[in-house]
Scaffold this motif. Structure first.
Motif, mmCIF file in Angstrom:
data_model
loop_
_atom_site.group_PDB
_atom_site.id
_atom_site.type_symbol
_atom_site.label_atom_id
_atom_site.label_comp_id
_atom_site.label_asym_id
_atom_site.label_seq_id
_atom_site.Cartn_x
_atom_site.Cartn_y
_atom_site.Cartn_z
ATOM 1 N N GLU A 133 17.289 0.994 -11.068
ATOM 2 C CA GLU A 133 17.660 0.908 -9.665
ATOM 3 C C GLU A 133 16.406 1.049 -8.819
ATOM 4 O O GLU A 133 15.538 1.874 -9.111
ATOM 5 C CB GLU A 133 18.655 2.003 -9.301
ATOM 6 C CG GLU A 133 19.285 1.843 -7.927
ATOM 7 C CD GLU A 133 20.178 0.617 -7.831
ATOM 8 O OE1 GLU A 133 19.799 -0.302 -7.074
ATOM 9 O OE2 GLU A 133 21.209 0.564 -8.507
ATOM 10 N N VAL A 134 16.291 0.215 -7.782
ATOM 11 C CA VAL A 134 15.185 0.315 -6.831
ATOM 12 C C VAL A 134 15.763 0.794 -5.514
ATOM 13 O O VAL A 134 16.646 0.147 -4.934
ATOM 14 C CB VAL A 134 14.462 -1.031 -6.647
ATOM 15 C CG1 VAL A 134 13.307 -0.865 -5.661
ATOM 16 C CG2 VAL A 134 13.942 -1.544 -7.983
ATOM 17 N N LEU A 135 15.291 1.932 -5.032
ATOM 18 C CA LEU A 135 15.840 2.563 -3.839
ATOM 19 C C LEU A 135 14.787 2.571 -2.734
ATOM 20 O O LEU A 135 13.664 3.016 -2.940
ATOM 21 C CB LEU A 135 16.275 3.996 -4.153
ATOM 22 C CG LEU A 135 17.213 4.157 -5.364
ATOM 23 C CD1 LEU A 135 17.418 5.635 -5.688
ATOM 24 C CD2 LEU A 135 18.535 3.476 -5.119
ATOM 25 N N SER A 136 15.179 2.075 -1.574
ATOM 26 C CA SER A 136 14.294 2.077 -0.405
ATOM 27 C C SER A 136 15.045 2.700 0.755
ATOM 28 O O SER A 136 16.211 2.375 0.991
ATOM 29 C CB SER A 136 13.854 0.662 -0.035
ATOM 30 O OG SER A 136 13.088 0.083 -1.060
ATOM 31 N N GLY B 163 0.790 -1.230 0.000
ATOM 32 C CA GLY B 163 0.000 0.000 0.000
ATOM 33 C C GLY B 163 0.819 1.275 0.000
ATOM 34 O O GLY B 163 0.248 2.371 0.009
ATOM 35 N N ARG B 164 2.159 1.184 -0.018
ATOM 36 C CA ARG B 164 2.986 2.390 0.057
ATOM 37 C C ARG B 164 3.049 3.137 -1.269
ATOM 38 O O ARG B 164 3.404 4.308 -1.310
ATOM 39 C CB ARG B 164 4.417 2.029 0.467
ATOM 40 C CG ARG B 164 4.561 1.520 1.891
ATOM 41 C CD ARG B 164 5.993 1.113 2.158
ATOM 42 N NE ARG B 164 6.402 -0.028 1.334
ATOM 43 C CZ ARG B 164 7.657 -0.445 1.235
ATOM 44 N NH1 ARG B 164 8.622 0.208 1.858
ATOM 45 N NH2 ARG B 164 7.946 -1.502 0.490
ATOM 46 N N GLY B 165 2.726 2.451 -2.376
ATOM 47 C CA GLY B 165 2.883 3.080 -3.682
ATOM 48 C C GLY B 165 4.311 2.939 -4.185
ATOM 49 O O GLY B 165 5.173 2.342 -3.518
ATOM 50 N N LEU B 166 4.570 3.483 -5.359
ATOM 51 C CA LEU B 166 5.886 3.409 -5.992
ATOM 52 C C LEU B 166 6.151 4.717 -6.713
ATOM 53 O O LEU B 166 5.311 5.208 -7.461
ATOM 54 C CB LEU B 166 5.939 2.245 -6.985
ATOM 55 C CG LEU B 166 7.247 2.055 -7.759
ATOM 56 C CD1 LEU B 166 8.353 1.559 -6.827
ATOM 57 C CD2 LEU B 166 7.050 1.069 -8.909
ATOM 58 N N VAL B 167 7.319 5.290 -6.479
ATOM 59 C CA VAL B 167 7.733 6.518 -7.165
ATOM 60 C C VAL B 167 8.575 6.119 -8.380
ATOM 61 O O VAL B 167 9.588 5.441 -8.236
ATOM 62 C CB VAL B 167 8.559 7.432 -6.247
ATOM 63 C CG1 VAL B 167 9.052 8.658 -7.026
ATOM 64 C CG2 VAL B 167 7.728 7.857 -5.049
ATOM 65 N N VAL B 168 8.143 6.518 -9.580
ATOM 66 C CA VAL B 168 8.918 6.270 -10.801
ATOM 67 C C VAL B 168 9.715 7.530 -11.107
ATOM 68 O O VAL B 168 9.148 8.605 -11.301
ATOM 69 C CB VAL B 168 8.008 5.910 -11.990
ATOM 70 C CG1 VAL B 168 8.853 5.693 -13.247
ATOM 71 C CG2 VAL B 168 7.200 4.663 -11.674
ATOM 72 N N SER B 169 11.039 7.402 -11.116
ATOM 73 C CA SER B 169 11.924 8.549 -11.290
ATOM 74 C C SER B 169 12.771 8.374 -12.542
ATOM 75 O O SER B 169 13.229 7.273 -12.841
ATOM 76 C CB SER B 169 12.834 8.695 -10.057
ATOM 77 O OG SER B 169 13.777 9.734 -10.242
ATOM 78 N N GLN C 199 7.739 4.783 3.727
ATOM 79 C CA GLN C 199 8.119 5.582 2.566
ATOM 80 C C GLN C 199 8.106 4.734 1.303
ATOM 81 O O GLN C 199 8.628 3.625 1.277
ATOM 82 C CB GLN C 199 9.515 6.176 2.779
ATOM 83 C CG GLN C 199 9.972 7.091 1.667
ATOM 84 C CD GLN C 199 11.240 7.842 2.032
ATOM 85 O OE1 GLN C 199 11.381 8.338 3.141
ATOM 86 N NE2 GLN C 199 12.190 7.912 1.110
ATOM 87 N N ALA C 200 7.516 5.261 0.241
ATOM 88 C CA ALA C 200 7.413 4.519 -1.007
ATOM 89 C C ALA C 200 8.785 4.303 -1.624
ATOM 90 O O ALA C 200 9.594 5.226 -1.674
ATOM 91 C CB ALA C 200 6.516 5.268 -1.987
ATOM 92 N N PRO C 201 9.090 3.090 -2.106
ATOM 93 C CA PRO C 201 10.347 2.857 -2.823
ATOM 94 C C PRO C 201 10.379 3.671 -4.119
ATOM 95 O O PRO C 201 9.338 4.062 -4.650
ATOM 96 C CB PRO C 201 10.326 1.353 -3.120
ATOM 97 C CG PRO C 201 9.306 0.781 -2.190
ATOM 98 C CD PRO C 201 8.297 1.863 -1.974
ATOM 99 N N VAL C 202 11.592 3.912 -4.614
ATOM 100 C CA VAL C 202 11.785 4.676 -5.844
ATOM 101 C C VAL C 202 12.332 3.744 -6.922
ATOM 102 O O VAL C 202 13.333 3.058 -6.709
ATOM 103 C CB VAL C 202 12.764 5.843 -5.629
ATOM 104 C CG1 VAL C 202 13.049 6.561 -6.947
ATOM 105 C CG2 VAL C 202 12.202 6.824 -4.602
ATOM 106 N N LEU C 203 11.674 3.708 -8.065
ATOM 107 C CA LEU C 203 12.169 2.991 -9.225
ATOM 108 C C LEU C 203 12.806 4.014 -10.157
ATOM 109 O O LEU C 203 12.119 4.824 -10.773
ATOM 110 C CB LEU C 203 11.031 2.251 -9.946
ATOM 111 C CG LEU C 203 11.387 1.597 -11.283
ATOM 112 C CD1 LEU C 203 12.456 0.528 -11.105
ATOM 113 C CD2 LEU C 203 10.146 1.004 -11.948
ATOM 114 N N ALA C 204 14.146 4.025 -10.220
ATOM 115 C CA ALA C 204 14.884 4.982 -11.042
ATOM 116 C C ALA C 204 15.228 4.332 -12.375
ATOM 117 O O ALA C 204 15.910 3.312 -12.413
ATOM 118 C CB ALA C 204 16.147 5.433 -10.321
#
Length: 269
Positions: free
Chosen positions: A154-157, A138-144, A164-169
């Motif tokens: 890269e997947v950043l947590s 349920g945190r969502g995902l940030v696409v960067s 905090q939502a993980p970031v998919l760079a």
């Protein structure tokens, strides 16, 4: 920092901000436990280990040295090119928004680089050197979009921040290298844009490129808050920006027309 091996997730330490001063302030105030988590797996040279240990322990002088290095690095590698980068990234983001508008989140995920990302409902598979399962819960995902990465995802947590939502760079350019004009140095606002809008209003439009509050807008354009608000009102009336609410603050963003005009002005500079 080591040239190979694990790297530091700058967003965890400095926050999701495009403002260098705010990023440095976040770094100086970052919790010691977070700093240790980011540094503990780095392979420092023997001559650097004592300094790295001091940094991980929260030593103020070590943090100030990193802050000074970040400012110097930013001045050389980012600041001269940032307006063009920002305009380019805005166009990439608009592509994501269009895909979502046409077919929702699934259409947007399907539009990502298939050599790096594959959407197999309900799993998003990412080609990566390390194997791991990440449950969003349920945190969502940030696409960067990453300007300095050409072929890697890269997947950043953030360590210790489970909410905090993980970031998919992902590489902003896909398989294509950036054009040479992105790295040109000169008058970034562009005289054609200044001639159309006036120097101050062109600076205001450029400052809005990645979204900002009226206070941030005033600081970036180097005008008073009341002047920033007046210029924003004019740009909003002619359809170049929109203004929404972010909590109690107003947040200004470019419209597609504003982004196109800014990009055209920069490209012709």
């Amino acid at each position: 920092m080591p040239g190979r091996g694990p790297v530091v997730d700058a967003m965890s330490l400095m926050g999701n901000t495009a403002d260098l001063d705010e990023a440095v302030e976040n770094l100086l105030a970052a919790p010691r436990t977070l700093l240790r988590a980011e540094l503990e797996n780095l392979r420092f040279r023997p001559t650097h280990r004592n300094w790295a240990r001091n940094l991980a322990d929260g030593d103020r002088e070590a943090r100030l040295q990193v802050a000074a290095a970040l400012r110097t690095c930013h001045a050389v590698t980012m600041a001269p090119y940032w307006p063009r980068m920002r305009s380019f990234l805005a166009s990439v983001r608009e592509g994501y928004v269009r895909a979502m508008g046409e077919g929702g989140t699934e259409r947007m995920l399907e539009s990502l680089d298939p050599s790096l990302v594959r959407w197999r409902p309900p799993v998003l598979e990412v080609r990566h050197s390390r194997e791991a399962d990440i449950h969003l819960g349920g945190r969502g995902l940030v696409v960067s979009s990453a300007v300095f990465s050409l072929q890697e995802a890269e997947v950043l947590s953030c360590p210790g921040e489970s909410a905090q939502a993980p970031v998919l760079a992902l590489p902003a350019f896909g398989a294509e290298p950036p054009g040479a004009d992105l790295w040109s140095v000169g008058d970034m606002a562009g005289r054609p844009l200044e001639e159309l809008l006036g120097r101050t209003r062109a600076a205001v439009l450029e400052a809005v490129a990645d979204g900002c509050s009226t206070t941030d807008l005033a600081r970036r354009a180097r005008v008073s808050a009341s002047s920033a608000s007046q210029h924003a009102t004019v740009l909003r009336k002619v359809g170049l920006i929109t203004t929404g609410r972010d909590g109690k603050a107003a947040r200004h963003t470019l419209t597609p027309l504003g982004a196109e005009l800014l990009e055209s002005g920069i490209r012709n500079a």
